[in-house]
Design an enzyme around this catalytic site. Structure first.
Site: not given
Ligand code: IMP
Ligand code: MG
Length: 182
Positions: A45-46, A105, A155
């Site tokens: 949803k982000g 991330d 975060f």
């Molecule tokens: P990744 O797979 O580690 O790249 O994480 C990506 C997903 O994690 C993003 O689409 C977000 O939904 C969530 N996410 C990663 N870091 C944050 C943060 O600092 N705040 C909120 N959501 C995060």
């Molecule tokens: Mg997301």
């Protein structure tokens, strides 16, 4: 200016910063896709807030569709396990796909998605990430073609980004106070 949310320690990007970034990214995407009729895939949803803005900053024909994946639950660290919660309605074979993400991330979520969409026969798969988190000593699994801004290894909430489904409606990007999630 409205008051800062009490759970937020610092504003990283103001509403005006966000507007400027979206306009710049929209120009870049328009230049690259003007003859391609891309399918813009928003990752729920982000990415909904960023998607609503960036689609209006792209000045060429596009279609949009949505996917929901889950890798986080209510925690703060990526599990590396990606579950498809809602799949696309659109056939993507032969399509130029642009995945729109809120924040990258580890990149694990995106690298999984890219491989999946390529396996379905997409002609191209590119990524527009509004934020990239800079983590010391760690290289993300994916390098997005379009990046809005880099953010520190904290975060981050607001502009669609949540912690346990809260704060998505903040109009700015902020750092969540660690005492809220620890
Ligand atoms: P990744 O797979 O580690 O790249 O994480 C990506 C997903 O994690 C993003 O689409 C977000 O939904 C969530 N996410 C990663 N870091 C944050 C943060 O600092 N705040 C909120 N959501 C995060
Ligand atoms: Mg997301």
């Amino acid at each position: 200016m409205e008051a800062l949310h009490p759970d937020v320690s610092e504003v990283v990007l103001s509403e005006q910063d966000i507007k400027d970034i979206v306009a710049r990214m929209g120009k870049e995407i328009t230049a690259d896709y003007k003859d391609k009729n891309p399918l813009v895939v928003a990752v729920l949803k982000g990415a909904v807030v960023f998607t609503a803005d960036i689609m209006r900053a792209i000045d060429c024909p596009i279609a949009i569709d949505f996917m929901a994946v889950s890798s986080y639950g209510d925690g703060v660290k990526s599990s590396g396990v990606v579950r498809i919660v809602k799949d696309l309605d659109t056939k993507i074979e032969g399509r130029d796909v642009l995945i729109v993400e809120d924040i990258l991330d580890s990149g694990l979520t995106l690298s999984y998605l890219i491989r999946m969409l390529e396996a379905r026969g997409a002609k191209s798969v590119n990524v527009a990430a509004f934020l990239v988190k800079d983590v010391a000593g760690k290289k993300p699994a994916v390098h997005p073609h379009y990046v809005g801004s880099h953010v520190p290894d904290e975060f981050i909430v607001g502009y669609g980004l949540d912690y346990a489904e809260r704060y998505r409606n903040l109009p700015y990007i902020g750092i969540l106070k660690p005492e809220v999630y620890s």
